[in-house]
Enzyme design. Structure first.
Site, mmCIF file in Angstrom:
data_model
loop_
_atom_site.group_PDB
_atom_site.id
_atom_site.type_symbol
_atom_site.label_atom_id
_atom_site.label_comp_id
_atom_site.label_asym_id
_atom_site.label_seq_id
_atom_site.Cartn_x
_atom_site.Cartn_y
_atom_site.Cartn_z
ATOM 1 C CD GLU A 1 -2.661 -1.510 2.730
ATOM 2 O OE1 GLU A 1 -2.878 -0.551 3.281
ATOM 3 O OE2 GLU A 1 -3.097 -1.989 1.770
ATOM 4 C CG ASN B 1 -0.665 -7.174 -1.115
ATOM 5 O OD1 ASN B 1 -1.588 -7.160 -2.067
ATOM 6 N ND2 ASN B 1 -1.751 -6.883 -0.396
ATOM 7 C CG HIS C 1 -10.499 -5.712 1.210
ATOM 8 N ND1 HIS C 1 -10.265 -7.135 1.559
ATOM 9 C CD2 HIS C 1 -8.539 -5.318 1.013
ATOM 10 C CE1 HIS C 1 -9.144 -7.289 2.176
ATOM 11 N NE2 HIS C 1 -7.991 -6.036 1.164
ATOM 12 C CD GLU D 1 -4.614 -7.676 1.610
ATOM 13 O OE1 GLU D 1 -5.990 -7.545 2.484
ATOM 14 O OE2 GLU D 1 -3.711 -7.243 2.137
ATOM 15 C CG ASP E 1 -12.691 -8.180 1.903
ATOM 16 O OD1 ASP E 1 -13.029 -7.334 1.180
ATOM 17 O OD2 ASP E 1 -12.550 -8.848 3.130
#
Ligand code: G3I
Length: 455
Positions: free
Chosen positions: A157, A199, A235, A264, A266
């Site tokens: 990030e 990432n 996400h 990650e 979701d």
């Protein structure tokens, strides 16, 4: 360029003690978990894991049954691993790594350098002191896990949201614009065989932020800065939905020559809308040859960092949701033992079930995807007329072939005659029921008849 994959068809059967399953459909159960369904397409399927939940039997059972890759949700972060400067604390992360490896699951390392979740002492550093601390941290942590990590999120990030395409303003960024490449070079020196990833989130579609990352990766590759992969956190929620150009964005990074990983995942929601979005993510990964796999950010909805969004594949009771089935279907598999496997998983029409091939109680069928130099085999173990309390499957590998990784079983040996035994959660199989495990290898795929023995 990735090797062209040919589909090798091998379906054989082992011992059958009793009648009643000679009519076994060869296509049934070719892949019945997230991990085995993904493996049949040469992908992994992972989850974030919290060490403190491993004592929860429902959680651990799903983890071991379904997933072939594990990411520590918080336990490898800077605040967890170096709470005091140059004093390292690996207990929780070691638990996750050792447990995963014992179960044949691989591990993603998350995250070596990040502006967030820094220990207090690092937050108060700046300049060359912080830069040195970062290098020391990466060196120590990556060395501790050297040889055990499939891929590191080396830097997490580091870019700003919005249209600027700028780096995120952080204490690490303020040590100098070269902090990211220094982090990657440091990680390479400490753990040379691990893949090294950048990432981030909100980089899932083509936008200013993802383009800034794209340009950095391109620059790194041109200048020989070691980078092997890019992680797309993925996400998704109504404010940040799955973008229409998700696959295209993955593809443009893959076209640079790096591996892409969904790290990650979701998706907020429920029912068919959520299920459809999950299927789109799987299809996008399958359509991009360099997409190595998918990790979801937790197991049950109740395990999620945003539980009220119910964004995961299992409900709070550990039951698979519609999204779970839709992921299996998108991989070309089915969780329903009565359903056929995907047309893309080729199964030999010359299925044989030997009534005399072993001692008692079970039969094994192999379904193998092979390419030049390697293979992934999914094995279905089916009980006969009596329930099983344990099983062993003996597979003979061709000369030069070796098992490099297995899941949902314990392998004895890696070359020649290799025996796979049940693990604690899949030894019990109801009469006529089935379970599955898998393994990956180098060289030529196994052929011949595996022997299944009830134990
Ligand atoms: O363990 C303590 C507990 O002792 C304390 O009582 C409690 C009170 O708040 O906090 C607990 O720690 C929390 C930890 O999660 C474990 O549950 C932290 O406060 C909380 O900040 C931490 O949140 C994590 C978050 O990263 C921190 O930024 C989430 O679990 C984790 O899922 C999330 O993961 C990030 C990825 O690393 C990077 N990408 C985004 C993703 C989601 O935010």
């Amino acid at each position: 360029m990735r090797r062209t994959r040919a589909i090798l068809t091998v379906v054989t059967a082992g011992a059958v003690a009793a009648g009643g399953f000679l009519a076994l459909s060869p296509a049934a159960d070719a892949a019945t978990t997230l991990g085995s369904a993904a493996a049949a397409k040469s992908r992994y399927f992972g989850t974030a894991v919290a060490a403190y939940k491993l004592g929860d039997a429902t959680y651990a059972g799903i983890l071991d049954r379904e997933f072939t890759m594990v990411t520590a949700e918080n336990e490898m972060k800077w605040d967890a691993t170096e709470p005091t400067q140059n004093s390292f604390s690996y207990t929780s992360a070691d638990t996750i790594v050792a447990r995963a490896r014992a179960n044949g699951q691989r591990v993603r390392g998350h995250a070596l350098a990040w502006h967030s979740q820094q220990p207090g002492w690092a937050q108060s550093l700046s300049g060359s002191a912080l830069r040195s601390a970062m290098v020391n941290h990466i060196t120590k942590v990556a060395t501790h896990y050297r040889g055990q990590i499939y891929a590191w999120d080396v830097v997490n990030e580091a870019f700003a949201d919005g249209s600027s395409g700028a780096r995120r303003d952080s204490n690490l960024q303020q040590t100098g614009n070269d902090w990211i490449e220094v982090a990657f070079r440091t990680a390479r020196a400490a753990d040379p065989d691990a893949k090294l990833c950048y990432n981030d989130y909100n980089t899932d579609g083509v936008n200013a932020k993802s383009t800034a990352v794209y340009n950095m990766v391109k620059d790194f590759l041109a200048r020989g800065v070691p980078i092997d992969c890019v992680g797309f956190q993925s996400h998704f929620n109504p404010a940040s939905p799955l973008p229409a150009d998700y696959q295209a964005n993955l593809q443009r990074f893959a076209d640079l020559g790096v591996e892409v990983q969904i790290t990650e995942l979701d998706i907020a929601g429920s029912g068919s809308a959520q299920a459809d979005s999950y299927a789109r993510v799987v299809r996008a990964c399958l359509a991009v040859t360099r997409c190595a796999g998918i990790t979801v950010w937790g197991i049950r909805d109740s395990d999620s960092w945003r539980a009220s969004d119910t964004p995961l594949l299992f409900d709070g009771n550990g039951n698979p949701k519609a999204a779970y089935t839709s992921v299996l279907t998108a991989f070309g598999a089915s969780g329903d033992p009565s359903a056929s496997a995907s047309a893309s998983v080729s199964v030999s029409p010359s299925v044989s079930v030997s009534p005399s091939g072993g001692t008692a109680g079970c039969a094994a069928t192999l379904s193998t995807n092979a390419w030049t130099g390697g293979f992934v085999t999914t094995v279905t173990v089916r009980a006969g007329a009596a329930p099983l309390t344990g099983w062993r499957v003996a597979v003979t590998l061709p000369t030069g072939a070796a098992v490099t990784n297995s899941w949902s079983s314990t392998a004895s040996g890696s070359t020649g005659a290799v025996t796979f035994s049940n693990v604690n959660y899949n030894g019990s199989v109801a009469a006529g029921g089935s379970t599955s495990f898998g393994f990956q290898g180098t060289g030529s795929a196994p052929s011949g008849t595996p022997t299944c023995t009830a134990s």
